[in-house]
Motif scaffolding. Structure first.
Motif, PDB file in Angstrom:
ATOM      1  N   VAL A 574     -17.063  -4.413  10.808  1.00 43.37           N
ATOM      2  CA  VAL A 574     -18.202  -4.691   9.933  1.00 43.37           C
ATOM      3  C   VAL A 574     -19.459  -4.138  10.585  1.00 43.37           C
ATOM      4  O   VAL A 574     -19.470  -3.783  11.770  1.00 43.37           O
ATOM      5  CB  VAL A 574     -18.367  -6.210   9.669  1.00 43.37           C
ATOM      6  CG1 VAL A 574     -17.177  -6.760   8.906  1.00 43.37           C
ATOM      7  CG2 VAL A 574     -18.543  -6.956  10.989  1.00 43.37           C
ATOM      8  N   SER A 575     -20.524  -4.064   9.799  1.00 39.45           N
ATOM      9  CA  SER A 575     -21.780  -3.546  10.346  1.00 39.45           C
ATOM     10  C   SER A 575     -22.542  -4.611  11.119  1.00 39.45           C
ATOM     11  O   SER A 575     -23.288  -4.315  12.052  1.00 39.45           O
ATOM     12  CB  SER A 575     -22.662  -2.989   9.224  1.00 39.45           C
ATOM     13  OG  SER A 575     -22.965  -4.010   8.290  1.00 39.45           O
ATOM     14  N   GLU A 576     -22.339  -5.889  10.753  1.00 38.30           N
ATOM     15  CA  GLU A 576     -23.118  -6.944  11.421  1.00 38.30           C
ATOM     16  C   GLU A 576     -22.465  -8.303  11.210  1.00 38.30           C
ATOM     17  O   GLU A 576     -21.636  -8.496  10.302  1.00 38.30           O
ATOM     18  CB  GLU A 576     -24.552  -6.978  10.887  1.00 38.30           C
ATOM     19  CG  GLU A 576     -24.637  -7.307   9.409  1.00 38.30           C
ATOM     20  CD  GLU A 576     -26.063  -7.305   8.884  1.00 38.30           C
ATOM     21  OE1 GLU A 576     -26.360  -8.121   7.997  1.00 38.30           O
ATOM     22  OE2 GLU A 576     -26.889  -6.483   9.374  1.00 38.30           O
ATOM     23  N   ALA A 577     -22.824  -9.223  12.086  1.00 37.62           N
ATOM     24  CA  ALA A 577     -22.451 -10.638  11.939  1.00 37.62           C
ATOM     25  C   ALA A 577     -23.728 -11.449  12.051  1.00 37.62           C
ATOM     26  O   ALA A 577     -24.566 -11.195  12.922  1.00 37.62           O
ATOM     27  CB  ALA A 577     -21.460 -11.044  13.018  1.00 37.62           C
ATOM     28  N   VAL A 578     -23.894 -12.443  11.173  1.00 30.98           N
ATOM     29  CA  VAL A 578     -25.152 -13.188  11.107  1.00 30.98           C
ATOM     30  C   VAL A 578     -25.021 -14.556  11.767  1.00 30.98           C
ATOM     31  O   VAL A 578     -23.928 -14.964  12.195  1.00 30.98           O
ATOM     32  CB  VAL A 578     -25.613 -13.341   9.642  1.00 30.98           C
ATOM     33  CG1 VAL A 578     -25.873 -11.974   9.021  1.00 30.98           C
ATOM     34  CG2 VAL A 578     -24.591 -14.109   8.825  1.00 30.98           C
ATOM     35  N   GLU A 579     -26.135 -15.259  11.847  1.00 32.10           N
ATOM     36  CA  GLU A 579     -26.221 -16.554  12.511  1.00 32.10           C
ATOM     37  C   GLU A 579     -25.131 -17.514  12.017  1.00 32.10           C
ATOM     38  O   GLU A 579     -24.906 -17.675  10.816  1.00 32.10           O
ATOM     39  CB  GLU A 579     -27.602 -17.166  12.265  1.00 32.10           C
ATOM     40  CG  GLU A 579     -27.827 -18.495  12.976  1.00 32.10           C
ATOM     41  CD  GLU A 579     -29.225 -19.027  12.760  1.00 32.10           C
ATOM     42  OE1 GLU A 579     -29.427 -20.243  12.927  1.00 32.10           O
ATOM     43  OE2 GLU A 579     -30.132 -18.233  12.409  1.00 32.10           O
ATOM     44  N   GLY A 580     -24.428 -18.164  12.977  1.00 32.96           N
ATOM     45  CA  GLY A 580     -23.367 -19.122  12.657  1.00 32.96           C
ATOM     46  C   GLY A 580     -21.994 -18.507  12.599  1.00 32.96           C
ATOM     47  O   GLY A 580     -20.993 -19.230  12.597  1.00 32.96           O
ATOM     48  N   GLU A 581     -21.885 -17.168  12.543  1.00 26.81           N
ATOM     49  CA  GLU A 581     -20.584 -16.509  12.460  1.00 26.81           C
ATOM     50  C   GLU A 581     -20.076 -16.145  13.853  1.00 26.81           C
ATOM     51  O   GLU A 581     -20.857 -15.921  14.777  1.00 26.81           O
ATOM     52  CB  GLU A 581     -20.673 -15.233  11.610  1.00 26.81           C
ATOM     53  CG  GLU A 581     -20.998 -15.486  10.154  1.00 26.81           C
ATOM     54  CD  GLU A 581     -21.040 -14.212   9.334  1.00 26.81           C
ATOM     55  OE1 GLU A 581     -20.861 -14.289   8.109  1.00 26.81           O
ATOM     56  OE2 GLU A 581     -21.264 -13.124   9.927  1.00 26.81           O
ATOM     57  N   GLN A 582     -18.720 -16.096  13.949  1.00 22.19           N
ATOM     58  CA  GLN A 582     -18.091 -15.630  15.169  1.00 22.19           C
ATOM     59  C   GLN A 582     -17.571 -14.211  14.944  1.00 22.19           C
ATOM     60  O   GLN A 582     -17.157 -13.858  13.838  1.00 22.19           O
ATOM     61  CB  GLN A 582     -16.945 -16.553  15.587  1.00 22.19           C
ATOM     62  CG  GLN A 582     -17.417 -17.920  16.041  1.00 22.19           C
ATOM     63  CD  GLN A 582     -16.304 -18.754  16.646  1.00 22.19           C
ATOM     64  OE1 GLN A 582     -15.142 -18.315  16.716  1.00 22.19           O
ATOM     65  NE2 GLN A 582     -16.640 -19.957  17.113  1.00 22.19           N
ATOM     66  N   CYS A 583     -17.626 -13.408  16.013  1.00 24.47           N
ATOM     67  CA  CYS A 583     -17.240 -11.999  15.865  1.00 24.47           C
ATOM     68  C   CYS A 583     -16.804 -11.431  17.193  1.00 24.47           C
ATOM     69  O   CYS A 583     -17.008 -12.027  18.253  1.00 24.47           O
ATOM     70  CB  CYS A 583     -18.405 -11.189  15.305  1.00 24.47           C
ATOM     71  SG  CYS A 583     -19.873 -11.218  16.366  1.00 24.47           S
ATOM     72  N   GLY A 584     -16.136 -10.277  17.101  1.00 24.51           N
ATOM     73  CA  GLY A 584     -15.787  -9.522  18.293  1.00 24.51           C
ATOM     74  C   GLY A 584     -16.754  -8.365  18.476  1.00 24.51           C
ATOM     75  O   GLY A 584     -17.304  -7.838  17.504  1.00 24.51           O
ATOM     76  N   LEU A 585     -16.951  -7.972  19.738  1.00 28.26           N
ATOM     77  CA  LEU A 585     -17.966  -6.953  20.042  1.00 28.26           C
ATOM     78  C   LEU A 585     -17.394  -5.884  20.964  1.00 28.26           C
ATOM     79  O   LEU A 585     -16.627  -6.191  21.891  1.00 28.26           O
ATOM     80  CB  LEU A 585     -19.182  -7.594  20.730  1.00 28.26           C
ATOM     81  CG  LEU A 585     -19.852  -8.789  20.043  1.00 28.26           C
ATOM     82  CD1 LEU A 585     -20.895  -9.376  20.968  1.00 28.26           C
ATOM     83  CD2 LEU A 585     -20.488  -8.355  18.736  1.00 28.26           C
TER      84      LEU A 585
END
Length: 611
Positions: A574-585
């Motif tokens: 994805v292009s971005e993850a917003v506040e409160g979301e979990q993501c890999g980097l």
């Protein structure tokens, strides 16, 4: 073979040695030098080869050639090393730099008052003078502003008044100050529809510092929107100039340069002030006064406008003006008409100068050419000493660090102007441009049209050639093209300064604007290489957006930086993850990221700065 052992010194021998030492000390020669002296001249004073002086200078870390100048402190050290005592010679008396203008009360004869017309740009100073002397100079001025001092005379009730027209643009503050110092009365022009402005305040300050009587001319009273009483109120509140009709002591006259209303009353007020002051001058004898303006003319050489302050100036007189001199070849009044004499209070134009003096220089008549030449040479010497002793000294540590860091960049320029006064103001304004990163460097300057020497100098020094109210021939243009020298010609000073300010601004390093877009807490680290870290976490604020820059924080400390190149949510890119979301980097970095580190995401952009 054994060497014989020398007998010890006897008491008499010791005394002889001490006497010899005393005699040697007493034989030390003293030499007198000026505060600044040439290496060759210094060697001549000492009576030793110049190579010996240069060698001694090199030993002390000073690299100087035979024609270069050294200061007294350096000369004293070198002289002592060579066995000489160096002392400063007494300054030769040159002549008074400022002529005596005011005579004791009751002496001399009444002279015309000298009036400076000052004020803010576009408030109508030149137009007011046009109305007074019934000419039309304003239309001839580039940009509609006066760009040098003009001197004129008008007659009112069989009495002469001398006027100096000074420029209003902020770059000409040096000329305005100069005009105020020469005068008895300052007419401050204030537009009735505009009120008190920065140059109005400056003009009043100059007039007060010079001890001038101030007369306010409230101009443009016939214009729609004009309010003379509002101007009086501003002058009273901002400058403490209270009009006479309100119980104060400042003369204020409503005028209109366009219709001519109030002009006669204004002149009457000037003459009234002159009567109160009882202005007088020495009516005969050697002339003395001050240089108002200078320029170069083809076929006539250096031409100067002077203001006679005492005595009578005539063709054939020998005069010293600053570091030059002249046998006055011709004498003209302000209209260009040949005259046989110029009396006190009168402006006149003279030719015959060996070179152009500086505006503001005093001039004085002497008996013959030999005196004129000797005194001008002495003045040249004093001016040289003065300029060298005024050189700003920069600390070696400060200079070295500035050069090493590359903080200071310079824009080299060669400046030519039509008249000396404009040149001085231009140089002051150009030197004031810049900051601690960029600066103007005037490598050469002068008055007169641009010539081949100017182009050659600009080519050698890699400089931009600026011309103000000057011209150049086709031959000079061709040379400039061949030498790849850029020439820019101007008729309005603020256009020149705006261009130079813009040029310096382009040399400034751009401003880096940083914008924080989000923060994430690291919950797990999945893979670490030398240049890549794959981790996961929760966005605490803002967003994690790729691409962006990353600041790695461990507690309160920043431990590293990197670049966010990719974001994933549930195995999807994805292009971005917003506040409160979990993501890999995916983060490109050489720093080993740990669990519980905080990652701050930010972007940067460059913004062009300006002076």
């Amino acid at each position: 073979m054994r060497r014989p052992i020398s007998a010890p010194h006897t008491t008499n021998q010791t005394k002889e040695v001490k006497m010899a030492e005393t005699e040697t000390v007493s034989e030390i020669q003293s030499v007198e030098i000026a505060p600044v002296v040439g290496v060759g001249a210094f060697a001549e004073k000492l009576g030793i080869p110049v190579t010996s002086v240069i060698a001694e200078l090199m030993k002390n870390g000073v690299m100087a050639t035979i024609n270069e100048q050294i200061d007294f402190d350096t000369a004293a050290i070198i002289g002592a090393d060579l066995g000489f005592e160096v002392i400063v010679e007494k300054a030769e008396p040159t002549s008074a730099a400022t002529p005596k203008v005011k005579l004791p009360q009751g002496e001399g004869t009444v002279r015309p008052p000298v009036v400076a017309v000052m004020g803010h740009v576009d408030h109508g100073k030149t137009s007011l003078l046009d109305a007074i002397r019934d000419t039309d100079v304003a239309k001839a001025e580039a940009g509609g502003i006066t760009q040098h001092i003009g001197a004129y005379q008008v007659k009112r009730n069989d009495r002469w008044i001398t006027f100096l027209d000074t420029p209003g643009h902020e770059a000409f503050s040096a000329i305005r100050a100069h005009g105020a110092r020469l005068t008895d009365v300052a007419i401050i022009v204030v537009a009735a529809d505009d009120g008190v402005k920065p140059q109005t305040k400056e003009a009043v300050r100059y007039a007060q510092e010079a001890g001038n009587h101030i007369v306010i001319a409230i101009n443009k009273t016939d214009k729609t929107g004009s309010d003379p009483n509002r101007v009086r109120q501003e002058l009273s509140e901002q400058l403490e100039l209270v009009p006479e009709e309100w119980g104060g002591s400042t003369v204020m006259v409503d005028v209109s340069a366009k219709s001519g209303d109030g002009i006669e009353k204004l002149l009457d007020m000037v003459l009234l002030v002159a009567d109160v002051e009882d202005l007088r001058a020495r009516p005969a004898g050697p002339s003395e006064g001050v240089i108002i303006e200078t320029h170069l003319e083809t076929g006539r050489g250096a031409v100067a406008t002077v203001l006679v302050q005492n005595g009578v100036l005539k063709p054939g007189d020998f005069v010293v003006a600053g570091d030059t001199y002249a046998k006055v070849r011709s004498l003209e009044d302000w209209r260009g008409k040949r005259i046989k004499r110029a009396d006190p209070g009168m402006p006149a134009v003279i030719t015959g100068l060996k070179s152009a003096p500086a505006f503001g220089d005093a001039y004085y008549a002497v008996e013959n050419e030999r005196q004129a030449r000797d005194r001008s040479v002495a003045n040249q010497r004093q001016a040289s000493i003065k300029s060298m002793t005024k050189v700003k000294k920069i600390g070696i540590d400060e200079l070295s660090s500035a050069i090493a860091a590359g903080r200071v960049q310079e824009l080299n320029v060669v400046v030519k102007a039509d008249v000396q006064g404009s040149l001085e103001s231009l140089l002051d304004s150009l030197n004031a441009l810049g900051n601690d990163e960029v600066a103007m460097k005037v490598v050469s300057s002068g008055i007169g049209d641009i010539n081949e020497s100017d182009v050659a100098f600009a080519a050698t020094s890699g400089a931009l050639l600026l011309g103000f109210n000057v011209s150049l021939t086709t031959k000079v243009k061709q040379l400039a093209t061949h030498e790849k020298v850029q020439i820019r010609l101007y008729r309005v000073i603020y256009e020149l300064l705006d261009d130079m300010r813009s040029g310096l601004s382009q040399m400034l390093k751009p401003e880096i604007i940083e914008t924080v877009i989000g923060e994430l807490k690291v919950l797990g680290v999945f893979r670490t290489t030398k240049t890549l870290v794959i981790c996961g976490g929760e966005v605490l604020s803002g967003k994690a957006s790729a691409p962006s820059q990353v600041r790695i924080k461990r507690g309160k400390e920043v431990v590293g930086a990197g670049t966010l190149t990719g974001v994933q949510k549930e195995q999807n890119k994805v292009s971005e993850a917003v506040e409160g979301e979990q993501c890999g980097l995916n983060i490109n970095t050489t720093t080993a990221i740990e669990v519980n580190d905080r990652l701050e995401f930010f972007t940067t952009e460059e913004r062009q700065r300006s002076l």
